[in-house]
Design a protein around this motif. Structure first.
Motif, PDB file in Angstrom:
ATOM      1  N   GLN A 175      15.678  -1.483   0.670  1.00 18.58           N
ATOM      2  CA  GLN A 175      14.787  -0.446   0.154  1.00 18.58           C
ATOM      3  C   GLN A 175      14.131  -0.950  -1.128  1.00 18.58           C
ATOM      4  O   GLN A 175      14.746  -1.659  -1.912  1.00 18.58           O
ATOM      5  CB  GLN A 175      15.560   0.841  -0.138  1.00 18.58           C
ATOM      6  N   VAL A 186      12.278   0.725  -4.349  1.00 16.95           N
ATOM      7  CA  VAL A 186      11.981   1.968  -5.057  1.00 16.95           C
ATOM      8  C   VAL A 186      10.887   1.673  -6.082  1.00 16.95           C
ATOM      9  O   VAL A 186      11.039   0.788  -6.925  1.00 16.95           O
ATOM     10  CB  VAL A 186      13.241   2.527  -5.763  1.00 16.95           C
ATOM     11  N   LYS A 206      10.071   3.488  -1.210  1.00 20.38           N
ATOM     12  CA  LYS A 206      10.334   4.855  -1.664  1.00 20.38           C
ATOM     13  C   LYS A 206       9.583   5.020  -2.976  1.00 20.38           C
ATOM     14  O   LYS A 206       9.919   4.389  -3.975  1.00 20.38           O
ATOM     15  CB  LYS A 206      11.832   5.079  -1.876  1.00 20.38           C
ATOM     16  N   ARG A 207       8.554   5.844  -2.962  1.00 22.60           N
ATOM     17  CA  ARG A 207       7.705   6.030  -4.132  1.00 22.60           C
ATOM     18  C   ARG A 207       8.123   7.303  -4.862  1.00 22.60           C
ATOM     19  O   ARG A 207       8.217   8.372  -4.252  1.00 22.60           O
ATOM     20  CB  ARG A 207       6.246   6.122  -3.693  1.00 22.60           C
ATOM     21  N   ILE A 208       8.363   7.182  -6.165  1.00 20.26           N
ATOM     22  CA  ILE A 208       8.753   8.327  -6.985  1.00 20.26           C
ATOM     23  C   ILE A 208       7.802   8.417  -8.168  1.00 20.26           C
ATOM     24  O   ILE A 208       7.626   7.444  -8.902  1.00 20.26           O
ATOM     25  CB  ILE A 208      10.207   8.181  -7.501  1.00 20.26           C
ATOM     26  N   ALA A 239      14.254  12.984  -9.289  1.00 26.75           N
ATOM     27  CA  ALA A 239      14.456  11.871  -8.357  1.00 26.75           C
ATOM     28  C   ALA A 239      14.447  10.527  -9.081  1.00 26.75           C
ATOM     29  O   ALA A 239      15.115   9.580  -8.661  1.00 26.75           O
ATOM     30  CB  ALA A 239      13.371  11.885  -7.275  1.00 26.75           C
ATOM     31  N   TYR A 278      17.766   6.469 -11.029  1.00 28.74           N
ATOM     32  CA  TYR A 278      17.390   5.047 -11.048  1.00 28.74           C
ATOM     33  C   TYR A 278      17.166   4.567 -12.484  1.00 28.74           C
ATOM     34  O   TYR A 278      17.561   3.462 -12.832  1.00 28.74           O
ATOM     35  CB  TYR A 278      16.123   4.818 -10.216  1.00 28.74           C
TER      36      TYR A 278
END
Length: 126
Positions: free
Chosen positions: A32, A34, A69-71, A79, A83
């Motif tokens: 993944q 991020v 996975k875009r935050i 979210a 991280y």
């Protein structure tokens, strides 16, 4: 009798050494990626965010889209915070390459170059 014990010990040592070699031989694969960005960045960070957004759009196409996975920190802070804490991020944007256990394989913070990201994805099997 003694000869048999040494043989068993020798086999055990070889088995342990073989297992260690196998674990080292299999490189970690990216599971993944991020991407933590900011939609409301200003000043110098806005330029970095815009460049990183462009790089992410260029690199993560086709099958690679499934890895991403875009935050957005500004709209989904909850979210992003785990991280940020776990990987001690003090600047955004950040691109984090994680393995299947969530361990950090590679990261780029701030200035994101598409060629650098694509090369690292290729190296890590992404």
């Amino acid at each position: 009798m003694r000869r048999g014990k040494l043989g068993v010990m020798g086999i055990a040592v070889l088995a342990i050494m073989g297992a260690a070699a196998l674990s080292q031989a299999a490189p970690a694969r990216v599971n993944q990626v991020v991407y933590i960005t900011r939609s409301k960045a200003c000043g110098c960070s806005a330029k970095n965010v815009a460049a990183a957004d462009t790089a992410v759009v260029q690199v993560f196409t086709g099958f690679r889209q499934a890895l991403l996975k875009r935050i957005d920190y500004d709209t989904d802070r909850q979210a992003a915070v785990p991280y940020i804490g776990q990987f001690r991020l003090i600047q955004l944007p950040a691109l984090l390459f994680l393995d299947s256990q969530g361990n950090l394989l590679w990261s780029v913070i701030g200035t994101v170059e598409p060629q650098q990201v694509a090369k690292k994805l290729d190296q890590l099997g992404g």
